[in-house]
Scaffold this active site. Structure first.
Site, mmCIF file in Angstrom:
data_model
loop_
_atom_site.group_PDB
_atom_site.id
_atom_site.type_symbol
_atom_site.label_atom_id
_atom_site.label_comp_id
_atom_site.label_asym_id
_atom_site.label_seq_id
_atom_site.Cartn_x
_atom_site.Cartn_y
_atom_site.Cartn_z
ATOM 1 N N LYS A 74 -2.142 50.013 2.615
ATOM 2 C CA LYS A 74 -2.548 48.617 2.773
ATOM 3 C C LYS A 74 -4.011 48.496 3.189
ATOM 4 O O LYS A 74 -4.589 47.410 3.116
ATOM 5 C CB LYS A 74 -1.652 47.916 3.790
ATOM 6 C CG LYS A 74 -0.184 47.837 3.364
ATOM 7 C CD LYS A 74 0.649 47.070 4.361
ATOM 8 C CE LYS A 74 2.138 47.195 4.075
ATOM 9 N NZ LYS A 74 2.543 46.625 2.790
ATOM 10 N N GLN B 43 -0.108 45.057 8.905
ATOM 11 C CA GLN B 43 -0.878 43.945 8.358
ATOM 12 C C GLN B 43 -2.115 43.631 9.196
ATOM 13 O O GLN B 43 -2.877 42.728 8.842
ATOM 14 C CB GLN B 43 0.010 42.696 8.256
ATOM 15 C CG GLN B 43 1.214 42.856 7.359
ATOM 16 C CD GLN B 43 0.852 43.048 5.895
ATOM 17 O OE1 GLN B 43 -0.245 42.705 5.453
ATOM 18 N NE2 GLN B 43 1.774 43.593 5.126
ATOM 19 N N HIS C 222 9.408 42.604 9.764
ATOM 20 C CA HIS C 222 9.708 43.296 8.517
ATOM 21 C C HIS C 222 10.959 44.141 8.730
ATOM 22 O O HIS C 222 11.256 44.569 9.842
ATOM 23 C CB HIS C 222 8.507 44.180 8.162
ATOM 24 C CG HIS C 222 8.563 44.844 6.830
ATOM 25 N ND1 HIS C 222 9.325 45.969 6.582
ATOM 26 C CD2 HIS C 222 7.918 44.566 5.662
ATOM 27 C CE1 HIS C 222 9.156 46.353 5.329
ATOM 28 N NE2 HIS C 222 8.303 45.522 4.745
ATOM 29 N N ASP D 41 3.959 47.045 15.231
ATOM 30 C CA ASP D 41 3.796 47.302 13.801
ATOM 31 C C ASP D 41 2.442 46.740 13.382
ATOM 32 O O ASP D 41 2.263 45.528 13.298
ATOM 33 C CB ASP D 41 4.938 46.630 13.037
ATOM 34 C CG ASP D 41 4.774 46.681 11.519
ATOM 35 O OD1 ASP D 41 3.747 47.199 11.036
ATOM 36 O OD2 ASP D 41 5.670 46.179 10.815
ATOM 37 N N CYS E 66 10.888 41.626 2.306
ATOM 38 C CA CYS E 66 11.485 42.517 3.319
ATOM 39 C C CYS E 66 11.567 41.823 4.670
ATOM 40 O O CYS E 66 11.275 42.425 5.723
ATOM 41 C CB CYS E 66 10.701 43.812 3.422
ATOM 42 S SG CYS E 66 10.758 44.833 1.941
#
Length: 417
Positions: A237, A214, A134, A211, A375
């Site tokens: 999220k 997700q 991302h 990261d 993104c």
């Protein structure tokens, strides 16, 4: 503070998914006169009533600033805010004093970039990232590299969207000081073997940043056991309010890193001759935080744990398998990303149909999907496409919604033919 109960799960061994879905007020609305089918959870997750009510309860009954007052409201607000930190730490299986609360993954990654990388990188040093990242896990490293004389190295992907691990390990050369990697790709759904990758990086003395945006909403996490140095998450999220998130970091890094932003609450003592900073993680939390938002995130953690992260992962895996099977039956449809281990994200295109046109027509049928570059411009460039559609599923979706989505997709495709 008032505890807002959730109606979620009576039987944790066999969740009642219809009852769980009923906990999400927005999912009952109509769009364009049609029942909403929300397939954009990779963008932001919907909120259960318990989260919404916890935010409302704070503003109605407890609103005060944190860490600044000895009166009852101030104490209640501080206890609830720090309680949310403790809940989130338990969710991630890390120490609460290693968890910096912030606005989300973008802020968290910038914190690492400017407080850890900027003071340490030298001309000729490299930051290694993957092709699937991302922008939030690319741009901060570019900015730091420009200021230090460093450079960005890119680890490429296999045709199925998984990382080329031998090539990644070969790229971990002596000038690489930091590896920044997504746990789960927001476009391809690829689940990276972060524990193995971090182990290989650590053997080479490379600091690792993961990261987890997700991953946190969809799978059970034990961040400490991954072996990374930093792990970033975003609250909105994972069924929490926007403007919330966290950075986990090893204690030794937090102690050695200078603050990213100066102001109130991140100090122990201030004079015109100098400032003594607070202990970590508070020295990275300048200013008034999103108190109500983090209380809502604490409620979201309670909710997710009430459902059970293993149940959520299994439910979403079943939904992904169903959706993939149905989409593969549509002539001219191409799915991007077929890694062996994949989260419930399906990026696709239909031959002859522009992604924005397709998403617009689906919206007329009440179906909300994402279209565009997500993104992730470098990834889409490597795939040779300008944009894709993306349907991202969550545990509150249903198999019936998948069937109706496919019907709407076929109808939209026929209109564009």
């Amino acid at each position: 503070m008032t505890m807002v109960a959730s109606s979620a799960i009576a039987d944790t061994t066999n969740p009642d998914w219809a009852r769980i879905r009923a906990d999400f007020p927005l999912l009952t609305r109509e769009v364009q006169g049609k029942p909403l089918i929300y397939l954009d959870s990779a963008n932001t997750g919907q909120k259960p009533a318990s989260v919404i009510e916890s935010v409302d309860d704070f503003y109605r009954h407890h609103n005060a600033n944190v860490s600044r007052a000895v009166h009852t409201l101030g104490t209640e607000a501080t206890d609830a805010y720090e309680g949310a930190r403790n809940k989130l730490a338990g969710f991630l299986r890390v120490r609460a004093d290693e968890l910096v609360l912030c606005s989300g993954t973008t802020f968290a990654l910038n914190l690492v970039a400017y407080s850890w990388a900027l003071p340490r990188l030298q001309p000729g040093d490299s930051i290694l990232v993957s092709r699937m990242e991302h922008h939030a896990n690319i741009v901060p490293w570019q900015l730091v590299a420009e200021r230090t004389g460093g450079r960005i190295k890119v680890a490429e992907l296999m045709p199925d969207g998984s990382l080329d691990l031998p090539a990644l390990y070969a790229a971990m050369t002596s000038e690489v000081k930091l590896l920044a990697l997504a746990h789960v790709s927001n476009v391809l759904g690829t689940v990276n073997p972060v524990r193995e990758i971090c182990r290989e990086a650590r053997r080479r003395g490379i600091v690792t940043v993961v990261d987890g945006s997700q991953a946190a909403p969809h799978r059970s996490l034990d961040v400490a056991s991954i072996g990374c140095d930093f792990y970033a998450i975003t609250g909105h999220k994972m069924c929490g309010p926007t403007g919330t998130g966290a950075l986990w970091a090893r204690r030794e890094h937090l102690q050695a890193m200078p603050p990213f932003i100066g102001g109130g609450e991140m100090i122990r003592e201030v004079s015109f001759e100098g400032t003594v900073f607070n202990d970590a993680p508070h020295k990275f939390e300048a200013g008034t935080p999103n108190i109500a938002g983090f209380i809502g995130l604490g409620a979201a953690v309670d909710y997710l744990q009430g459902v059970g992260m293993d149940h959520i992962e299994a439910r979403e895996s079943a939904l992904l398998a169903h959706a993939t099977e149905e989409l593969q039956k549509i002539e001219g449809l191409r799915i991007f990303g077929n890694a062996p281990e994949k989260a419930a994200v399906i990026s696709f295109l239909i031959e002859g149909a522009h992604s924005h046109d397709l998403a617009t027509l689906l919206d007329l049928e009440g179906v909300a999907i994402r279209s565009g570059q997500h993104c992730a411009h470098p990834l889409l460039q490597s795939l040779g496409v300008a944009a894709t559609c993306r349907a991202s599923l969550a545990f509150y979706n249903t198999h019936d919604e998948i069937e109706r989505f496919v019907v709407a997709l076929r109808k939209s495709r026929s209109l564009l033919a």
